[in-house]
Design an enzyme around this catalytic site. Structure first.
Site, PDB file in Angstrom:
ATOM      1  N   LYS A  79       0.842  -1.194   0.000  1.00  0.00           N
ATOM      2  CA  LYS A  79       0.000   0.000   0.000  1.00  0.00           C
ATOM      3  C   LYS A  79       0.878   1.245   0.000  1.00  0.00           C
ATOM      4  CE  LYS A  79      -3.948   1.815   2.688  1.00  0.00           C
ATOM      5  NZ  LYS A  79      -4.811   1.520   3.864  1.00  0.00           N
ATOM      6  N   SER A 178      -9.567   1.362   3.322  1.00  0.00           N
ATOM      7  CA  SER A 178      -8.825   2.175   2.370  1.00  0.00           C
ATOM      8  C   SER A 178      -7.789   1.399   1.577  1.00  0.00           C
ATOM      9  CB  SER A 178      -8.122   3.311   3.121  1.00  0.00           C
ATOM     10  OG  SER A 178      -7.194   2.783   4.059  1.00  0.00           O
ATOM     11  N   SER A 202      -9.623  -1.117   7.516  1.00  0.00           N
ATOM     12  CA  SER A 202      -9.189  -0.804   6.140  1.00  0.00           C
ATOM     13  C   SER A 202      -8.498  -1.941   5.411  1.00  0.00           C
ATOM     14  CB  SER A 202      -8.269   0.423   6.150  1.00  0.00           C
ATOM     15  OG  SER A 202      -9.008   1.586   6.415  1.00  0.00           O
TER      16      SER A 202
END
Length: 518
Positions: A79, A178, A202
């Site tokens: 990420k 996310s 997330s």
């Protein structure tokens, strides 16, 4: 090669160890696949040259018979809120669109030390503030399931229909957030595992919507050093994989004490070793009544009921438990999140690094224009609200009260564990992945209020939790459940998750025979 990209780390590692496949060939195929899935917008940066270098090093170790372990030569993604030396780390924000760190996050360094190959940095909601990966400076990430974007390359033999919805060309489903980019990267086969971050769900949220294992470890078990912070006391590196054993392999590589992180627990990490044959006859499962909400999808409720019945039939005891402060968790989190954002984001002032406004006449104007232009609406809203909560006249009413409520939420879990419950079984999300256009009818606050209801309490308490995909909905979208366990009981948590995985046999997408990957 196509089937290998859809295989498990264990299978691929065995072929690398046996010399049946070279890491460079595997990496070339994975990098090529990133170009095919580009319309899904899973990656912000594809690190092709770094991947080539890592794979070549792995080739050399393979030739000399000194591979570093089961992750050597395995493509992974990270990420884009983890620092990677020499590579852009943007947090999906204009503010950091040109930021290149000079050091590696500990989790990335440990994956490199295990021989893993970095394919790229994945998309997210700006600074991880969201539950859909729709608020990125680089645009939203699209869910692969039931999408007509690239599904001509994918198939699922056990599904009743193709996952393309040809009649809705402009409609697609969110990937969750996310860590939506990381989830789509794994689901499409461009990597075998990806790191997300989990502050309120997330990692588990996109795992639920994309049909993956999504693991949030115990707070402090995995180093946060190099993870650009959102909420310091809840941020946890998360793991996304296609099966439970792969999640355990990644956790074994990245967990353990780190002197660079003051929140890292100073205790030796004992690697997990999950059994293949699992006996759950003495397992005690709690079903929190507060998670049975009126707006839960009937199909999610059916999944929940059916898995409870599977567990009961195999000898596990199922008990209804009460966690009375659950409903306060999201609002409590909303206050604490915004207060931390206000503090953590004060460093983005245009002076030291990151975006700087072009024209300004004073230092005050530099700060104002840089932050106004560099941050998106969601980030600016949270900073402003956080400042309000932290005003002297509001501090006790909001921040202090939220901290007290957090303790009560954590105590709810402790009481359950003290009453001899081994794991909790709940929904992860209340529905299948929402349609993008429908999702955007809600503001960010409301989105998170709905999407994170079941996942956020685990972050409040700092306990481990994992998403497990169960079946497909009538719309061809993944439906999932969540398991939670006491702190540092990852082995128990993942063992039960593996049992469920073996029982339900969730139908994963597989790559078709795509000539470009041969």
């Amino acid at each position: 090669m196509n089937k290998l990209l859809s295989a498990s780390i264990k299978e691929v590692s065995h072929k690398i160890q046996a010399g049946d496949i070279r890491p460079t060939d595997l990496t070339k195929a994975a990098v090529k696949l990133t170009t095919i899935i580009k319309p899904l917008n899973a990656y912000i940066t594809v690190t092709a040259e770094t991947a080539k270098k890592h794979a070549e090093n792995s080739d050399s170790r393979q030739k000399n018979r000194n591979l570093l372990g089961k992750l050597d030569g395995i493509p992974i993604a990270i990420k884009d809120n983890y620092c990677t030396n020499g590579h852009l780390t943007t947090c999906a924000s204009k503010m950091l669109s040109n930021y290149v760190p000079v050091y590696d996050a500990t989790v990335y360094q440990r994956l490199k030390d295990s021989g893993a190959v970095l394919i790229g940095k994945t998309n997210l909601d700006e600074f991880a503030m969201g539950s859909g990966t729709v608020d990125s400076y680089y645009g939203p990430t699209k869910n692969l399931w039931n999408s007509n974007v690239v599904t001509e390359y994918y198939s699922c033999d056990t599904c009743e229909k193709e996952h393309a919805n040809e009649s809705r060309e402009n409609s697609w489903h969110i990937a969750g957030g996310s860590s939506g980019g990381s989830a789509v990267a794994v689901a499409t086969g461009t990597c075998y595992a990806a790191l997300g971050s989990d502050t309120g769900g997330s990692t588990r949220n996109p795992a639920s919507y994309c049909g993956l294992i999504g693991l949030k470890p115990t707070y402090g078990l995995v180093s946060r050093y190099g993870l650009i912070p959102l909420l310091n006391s809840m941020d946890v590196p998360g793991i996304l994989t296609r099966n439970v054993d792969d999640a355990a392999l990644i956790l074994n590589a990245i967990a353990g004490p780190d002197d660079a992180d003051s929140t890292s627990v100073r205790r030796e990490y004992v690697p997990l070793n999950l059994p293949d044959t699992i006996d759950i006859s003495n397992l005690r499962v709690g079903i929190p009544k507060e998670y049975k909400l009126s707006n839960i999808s009937p199909e999610i409720q059916e999944c929940w009921d059916s898995v409870c019945e599977y567990l009961r039939e195999s000898g596990a005891s199922i008990s209804t438990v009460s966690m009375p402060h659950t409903s306060y968790s999201i609002m409590c989190y909303s206050v604490l999140n915004r207060c931390d954002v206000t503090s953590n984001f004060a460093c983005y002032d245009g002076m030291q690094y990151g975006y700087r406004a072009d024209e300004w006449g004073s230092v005050q104007e530099l700060y104002r224009k840089t932050r106004s232009e560099g941050f998106g609406k969601v980030v600016k809203d949270r900073i402003l609200i956080g400042n309000y909560f932290l005003l002297e006249e509001n501090y006790d009413k909001y921040y202090l009260k939220a901290m007290k409520m957090r303790r009560l939420i954590s105590d709810d879990f402790d009481i359950v564990w003290d009453n001899n419950i081994d794991v909790l079984l709940t929904p992860t999300t209340l529905t299948e992945a929402p349609d993008y256009n429908e999702f955007l009818t809600l503001d960010n606050q409301t989105q998170c209020l709905i999407q994170d209801y079941c996942t956020q309490p685990a972050n409040m308490a700092g306990i481990p939790a994992v998403n497990v995909p169960i079946k497909l909905s009538t719309n061809g979208l993944p439906l999932s459940l969540q398991l939670m366990a006491p702190a540092f009981q990852e082995e128990r948590l993942l063992t039960v998750a593996k049992w469920i995985e073996q029982k339900v046999k969730f139908p994963m997408l597989e790559l078709k025979d795509v000539p470009v990957l041969e």
